[in-house]
Scaffold this motif. Structure first.
Motif, PDB file in Angstrom:
ATOM      1  N   ARG A  76      -7.820   7.000   3.800  1.00 36.51           N
ATOM      2  CA  ARG A  76      -6.580   6.245   3.612  1.00 36.51           C
ATOM      3  C   ARG A  76      -6.850   4.892   2.969  1.00 36.51           C
ATOM      4  NH1 ARG A  76      -4.153   7.976   9.493  1.00 36.51           N
ATOM      5  NH2 ARG A  76      -3.175   9.933   8.808  1.00 36.51           N
ATOM      6  N   ALA A  77      -7.946   4.266   3.350  1.00 40.36           N
ATOM      7  CA  ALA A  77      -8.274   2.972   2.754  1.00 40.36           C
ATOM      8  C   ALA A  77      -8.601   3.108   1.275  1.00 40.36           C
ATOM      9  CB  ALA A  77      -9.446   2.331   3.505  1.00 40.36           C
ATOM     10  N   VAL A  78      -9.344   4.156   0.915  1.00 39.23           N
ATOM     11  CA  VAL A  78      -9.721   4.356  -0.491  1.00 39.23           C
ATOM     12  C   VAL A  78      -8.503   4.747  -1.320  1.00 39.23           C
ATOM     13  CG1 VAL A  78     -11.094   5.777  -2.054  1.00 39.23           C
ATOM     14  CG2 VAL A  78     -12.120   4.887   0.038  1.00 39.23           C
ATOM     15  N   PHE A  79      -7.701   5.670  -0.802  1.00 39.44           N
ATOM     16  CA  PHE A  79      -6.537   6.147  -1.540  1.00 39.44           C
ATOM     17  C   PHE A  79      -5.488   5.042  -1.705  1.00 39.44           C
ATOM     18  CE2 PHE A  79      -8.047  10.450  -1.229  1.00 39.44           C
ATOM     19  CZ  PHE A  79      -7.375  11.129  -2.225  1.00 39.44           C
ATOM     20  N   LEU A  80      -5.056   4.448  -0.613  1.00 40.39           N
ATOM     21  CA  LEU A  80      -3.889   3.577  -0.635  1.00 40.39           C
ATOM     22  C   LEU A  80      -4.230   2.111  -0.861  1.00 40.39           C
ATOM     23  CD1 LEU A  80      -1.860   5.162   2.319  1.00 40.39           C
ATOM     24  CD2 LEU A  80      -1.761   5.690  -0.126  1.00 40.39           C
ATOM     25  N   LYS A  81      -5.334   1.638  -0.295  1.00 38.73           N
ATOM     26  CA  LYS A  81      -5.676   0.229  -0.399  1.00 38.73           C
ATOM     27  C   LYS A  81      -6.630  -0.082  -1.536  1.00 38.73           C
ATOM     28  CE  LYS A  81      -5.122  -0.657   4.573  1.00 38.73           C
ATOM     29  NZ  LYS A  81      -5.783  -1.187   5.787  1.00 38.73           N
ATOM     30  N   TYR A  85       0.805  -1.225   0.000  1.00 41.87           N
ATOM     31  CA  TYR A  85       0.000   0.000   0.000  1.00 41.87           C
ATOM     32  C   TYR A  85       0.841   1.280   0.000  1.00 41.87           C
ATOM     33  CZ  TYR A  85      -3.281  -3.583   1.564  1.00 41.87           C
ATOM     34  OH  TYR A  85      -3.999  -4.736   1.691  1.00 41.87           O
ATOM     35  N   ASN A  86       1.946   1.299   0.731  1.00 31.50           N
ATOM     36  CA  ASN A  86       2.838   2.467   0.725  1.00 31.50           C
ATOM     37  C   ASN A  86       4.256   1.932   0.577  1.00 31.50           C
ATOM     38  OD1 ASN A  86       4.134   4.888   1.000  1.00 31.50           O
ATOM     39  ND2 ASN A  86       3.381   5.338   3.057  1.00 31.50           N
ATOM     40  N   GLU A  87       4.562   1.494  -0.641  1.00 30.52           N
ATOM     41  CA  GLU A  87       5.780   0.730  -0.880  1.00 30.52           C
ATOM     42  C   GLU A  87       7.046   1.514  -0.550  1.00 30.52           C
ATOM     43  OE1 GLU A  87       3.313   1.151  -2.883  1.00 30.52           O
ATOM     44  OE2 GLU A  87       2.425  -0.810  -3.289  1.00 30.52           O
TER      45      GLU A  87
END
Length: 378
Positions: A339-344, A174-176
């Motif tokens: 955060r869930a919508v953006f990253l996951k 998700y945030n590599e």
């Protein structure tokens, strides 16, 4: 609900916004300013830590170690100090956060035994920076001494072997890149939307009392629900426009990846707008002063959103009573969904719990706001 009366009330409020320079400034300029300030000013990444180096040996190996500190990207050797007194003076003056002391027998000890020590000292007045910088320094020194030790072993005819070792292959989802900007920017959107929405609507009814137009409003046939809906409709549109600007800036200016559903994002943003607008309107009804209503609305929106929503501080790391307190903070659920919508790339079903909590909060706030307004002067 009469549509004509509702449209007339919304038109009246739109004219009030257009004639009020303060409201226009809050609606148009504040999102741009806050997005720039918070987007660039808030970061949990610590890079280029100012490091003072005391190299007592001045050998090829010691200079190589200094270069490895700089090449790591975590440190910048801004000053070479010659004595312990100069090192303390540099730290006291803030010229460096940490110091590395390479002893005079560094190369000799390393060539004889394959091991050597380097002393690092960090200013722990900022404990977070000191802890992270110490971890960086330990990593650089450990990797460097391991390579130096392998060279020493090969130079002395020893075989460099690894027996019974376990290699850890870590993967980050998700945030590599472990970029804190991806973690912070979605929370910035929540802070801006909450602040603007509550600040604008906290002036609506209080303005009527201060300007002496409440009697005219009460004498009209509009119902309390029509008053609230008509007054909040223009701010709802402004809030959605500001939210769209912030979300577009997050993706196209700050480079935060967007992997989820636009429908989920729009639905949750609309719910969050109803909550913050309802809070501002409720304060405007209860407190008949624009200054007082705006200040109370600021306290009820800004502080919980910045401190207790998980925007900057992880909720899991808070004490248990504070974690329980965050359950009544509406911004917590919006930040979690963002955060869930953006990253996951989460869909609406994946965030059903926070979405339901936000919907319940919106229903309660709107209900209280409707009940709070009474068409009488007492």
């Amino acid at each position: 609900m009469n549509v004509r009366r509702l449209v007339a009330m919304a038109y009246k409020e739109t004219l009030q916004i257009w004639r009020d320079p303060r409201s226009l400034a809050i609606a148009l300029l504040m999102p741009v300013m806050q997005m720039a300030l918070l987007g660039y000013g808030v970061s949990l990444d610590i890079r280029h830590v100012p490091l003072c180096v005391r190299d007592d040996e001045h050998s090829q190996l010691s200079r190589e170690l200094v270069q490895r500190f700089i090449a790591s990207g975590w440190f910048s050797a801004v000053r070479l100090v010659q004595s312990e007194r100069e090192m303390h003076a540099a730290m006291d003056a803030g010229a460096c956060i940490g110091t590395a002391t390479i002893p005079v027998d560094f190369s000799r000890t390393l060539t004889r035994t394959g091991q050597a020590s380097v002393q690092t000292v960090f200013d722990a007045s900022d404990t977070n920076t000191a802890n992270i910088a110490m971890g960086y320094a330990q990593g650089v020194v450990a990797q460097t001494t391991a390579e130096f030790g392998a060279r020493w072993a090969l130079a002395h005819g020893f075989a460099v072997t690894k027996v019974g070792t376990v290699d850890l292959e870590a993967r980050v989802w998700y945030n590599e890149g472990l970029d804190s900007r991806y973690f912070i920017i979605p929370g910035v959107v929540a802070v801006i939307v909450a602040l603007i929405g509550a600040q604008l609507t906290s002036l609506t009814v209080a303005r009527e009392w201060e300007r002496g137009t409440m009697e005219q409003l009460i004498s009209t046939p509009v119902t309390p629900l029509e008053v609230m809906t008509g007054k909040l409709a223009p701010y709802f549109a402004i809030g959605l426009a500001d939210a769209a600007f912030c979300l577009l800036a997050a993706v196209y200016w700050f480079g935060v990846p967007f992997r989820g559903s636009m429908l989920t994002l729009f639905a949750t943003t609309a719910l969050f707008m109803l909550v913050v607008l309802g809070i501002g309107y409720l304060m405007s009804v209860r407190i008949r002063s624009q200054v007082g209503a705006s200040q109370v609305a600021l306290i009820l929106t800004m502080l919980p959103t910045t401190m207790l929503s998980g925007y900057t501080f992880a909720i899991e790391q808070m004490p248990a009573p504070i974690q329980a307190l965050t359950l009544i903070v509406y911004a917590r659920y919006y930040v979690t969904i963002l955060r869930a919508v953006f990253l996951k790339g989460s869909q609406l079903a994946d965030v059903a719990g926070p979405f339901a909590a936000l919907a319940l909060y919106a229903a309660v706030i709107i209900g209280l706001s409707v009940r709070a307004f009474r068409k009488r002067l007492d």
